[in-house]
Write a protein that holds these residues in place. Structure first.
Motif, PDB file in Angstrom:
ATOM      1  N   UNK A 163       0.906  -1.094   0.010  1.00  0.00           N
ATOM      2  CA  UNK A 163      -0.009  -0.023   0.079  1.00  0.00           C
ATOM      3  C   UNK A 163       0.875   1.130  -0.188  1.00  0.00           C
ATOM      4  N   UNK A 164       0.694   2.242  -1.066  1.00  0.00           N
ATOM      5  CA  UNK A 164       1.355   3.549  -0.942  1.00  0.00           C
ATOM      6  C   UNK A 164       0.424   4.495  -1.079  1.00  0.00           C
ATOM      7  N   UNK A 166      -0.436   6.387  -3.811  1.00  0.00           N
ATOM      8  CA  UNK A 166      -0.977   6.557  -4.787  1.00  0.00           C
ATOM      9  C   UNK A 166      -2.257   5.238  -4.899  1.00  0.00           C
ATOM     10  N   UNK A 167      -2.032   4.440  -4.413  1.00  0.00           N
ATOM     11  CA  UNK A 167      -3.058   3.313  -4.395  1.00  0.00           C
ATOM     12  C   UNK A 167      -3.986   3.693  -3.516  1.00  0.00           C
ATOM     13  N   UNK A 168      -3.781   4.300  -2.280  1.00  0.00           N
ATOM     14  CA  UNK A 168      -4.674   4.956  -1.301  1.00  0.00           C
ATOM     15  C   UNK A 168      -5.439   5.809  -1.842  1.00  0.00           C
ATOM     16  N   UNK A 169      -4.957   6.744  -2.695  1.00  0.00           N
ATOM     17  CA  UNK A 169      -5.684   7.917  -3.187  1.00  0.00           C
ATOM     18  C   UNK A 169      -6.765   7.017  -4.110  1.00  0.00           C
ATOM     19  N   UNK A 170      -6.358   6.028  -4.749  1.00  0.00           N
ATOM     20  CA  UNK A 170      -7.273   5.562  -5.966  1.00  0.00           C
ATOM     21  C   UNK A 170      -8.487   4.689  -5.232  1.00  0.00           C
ATOM     22  N   UNK A 171      -8.329   4.002  -4.046  1.00  0.00           N
ATOM     23  CA  UNK A 171      -9.119   3.334  -3.288  1.00  0.00           C
ATOM     24  C   UNK A 171     -10.141   4.451  -2.627  1.00  0.00           C
ATOM     25  N   UNK A 172      -9.624   5.435  -2.105  1.00  0.00           N
ATOM     26  CA  UNK A 172     -10.585   6.533  -1.553  1.00  0.00           C
ATOM     27  C   UNK A 172     -11.278   7.150  -2.688  1.00  0.00           C
ATOM     28  N   UNK A 212     -11.591  14.336   1.264  1.00  0.00           N
ATOM     29  CA  UNK A 212     -10.479  15.059   1.985  1.00  0.00           C
ATOM     30  C   UNK A 212      -9.413  14.232   2.100  1.00  0.00           C
ATOM     31  N   UNK A 213      -9.447  12.937   2.493  1.00  0.00           N
ATOM     32  CA  UNK A 213      -8.561  11.993   2.729  1.00  0.00           C
ATOM     33  C   UNK A 213      -7.659  11.778   1.702  1.00  0.00           C
ATOM     34  N   UNK A 214      -8.533  11.658   0.503  1.00  0.00           N
ATOM     35  CA  UNK A 214      -7.664  11.452  -0.950  1.00  0.00           C
ATOM     36  C   UNK A 214      -7.000  12.591  -1.138  1.00  0.00           C
ATOM     37  N   UNK A 215      -7.148  13.806  -0.972  1.00  0.00           N
ATOM     38  CA  UNK A 215      -6.396  15.134  -1.224  1.00  0.00           C
ATOM     39  C   UNK A 215      -5.240  15.071  -0.235  1.00  0.00           C
ATOM     40  N   UNK A 216      -5.223  14.767   0.990  1.00  0.00           N
ATOM     41  CA  UNK A 216      -4.201  14.737   2.002  1.00  0.00           C
ATOM     42  C   UNK A 216      -3.348  13.580   1.724  1.00  0.00           C
ATOM     43  N   UNK A 217      -3.794  12.548   1.311  1.00  0.00           N
ATOM     44  CA  UNK A 217      -2.703  11.479   1.049  1.00  0.00           C
ATOM     45  C   UNK A 217      -1.738  11.725  -0.034  1.00  0.00           C
ATOM     46  N   UNK A 218      -2.382  12.442  -1.034  1.00  0.00           N
ATOM     47  CA  UNK A 218      -1.734  12.418  -2.446  1.00  0.00           C
ATOM     48  C   UNK A 218      -0.839  13.782  -2.322  1.00  0.00           C
ATOM     49  N   UNK A 219      -1.470  14.646  -1.392  1.00  0.00           N
ATOM     50  CA  UNK A 219      -0.541  15.864  -1.168  1.00  0.00           C
ATOM     51  C   UNK A 219       0.519  15.529  -0.088  1.00  0.00           C
ATOM     52  N   UNK A 220       0.310  14.972   0.864  1.00  0.00           N
ATOM     53  CA  UNK A 220       1.650  14.906   1.904  1.00  0.00           C
ATOM     54  C   UNK A 220       1.780  13.381   2.017  1.00  0.00           C
TER      55      UNK A 220
END
Length: 220
Positions: A163-164, A166-172, A212-220
């Motif tokens: 899990x990274x 990018x993948x978390x962003x896609x799942x969200x 919001x979580x998708x924006x946070x994980x891809x930004x930070x």
């Protein structure tokens, strides 16, 4: 005459020996490094397109995609280099519009919370504002999604296991896309069944949280 024949015969017999001796000048190390370099150079040649692409990317940028068939984006190395610049621009715009959409979600949440307890003229005013902001959010959300889904595919690289971000962003993204659809469907049904308000609110909050979580994980 015999001397000439014997001389020619000796030259033919000793010629291969001399040729074989000259190869001894090149060390085995040098020959091995030459072979290694040849193999390395051939291994760096990679396909221009990844095997796995989103269906929207394949429709536009695949080998038989719309932009390939029309000749607007031929599948060449130079064209792929330009496409990577386009991809970067589209993904940066995707992030910027993502924050705009996030601000719209926050405004929708505030308006929706006040709308639940409003009455009379205030209710009408808040409902009109809620619907107007909702339309703007839907447009910005769809544009944000299309910028990502239709961007040119990336270059080939080593796939990261586990899990990274990018993948978390896609799942969200799957979660907030599902929530977005449910929120819009329930919003239309509330007019005929007010008992659906709690489900509409739950879907809206879920969509906002996942987005919001998708924006946070891809930004930070």
């Amino acid at each position: 005459m015999k001397i000439l024949l014997w001389g020619a015969l000796c030259l033919l017999l000793t010629g291969p020996l001399y040729a074989q001796d000259t190869t001894r000048v090149v060390s085995p190390t040098a020959a091995d490094s030459l072979l290694t370099e040849l193999f390395d150079s051939s291994s760096t040649v990679q396909p221009l397109l990844p095997e796995r692409m989103v269906f929207t990317q394949r429709a536009f940028w695949g080998e038989k995609g719309l932009l390939r068939l029309t000749g607007l984006a031929p599948l060449t190395t130079e064209s792929r280099q330009r496409e990577l610049k386009v991809r970067r621009t589209m993904l940066v715009s995707h992030q910027v519009l993502g924050f705009v959409t996030l601000a719209g979600f926050i405004a929708q949440g505030i308006l929706g919370a006040n709308l639940y307890h409003a009455e009379g003229a205030r209710y009408t005013r808040l409902r009109n504002a809620h619907e107007a902001v909702g339309t703007a959010v839907n447009i910005s959300y769809a544009t944000t999604a299309l910028l990502s889904l239709t961007a040119p595919p990336p270059i080939l690289g080593k796939r990261q296991r586990g899990l990274n971000s990018i993948k978390l962003h896609k799942y969200l993204a799957i979660v907030h896309l599902t929530g977005m659809i449910a929120t819009n469907i329930l919003a239309k049904q509330i007019q005929h069944n007010y008992e659906l308000k709690p489900y509409h609110r739950a879907a809206a909050y879920t969509t906002f949280g996942a987005f919001a979580a998708a924006m946070i994980v891809i930004k930070f």
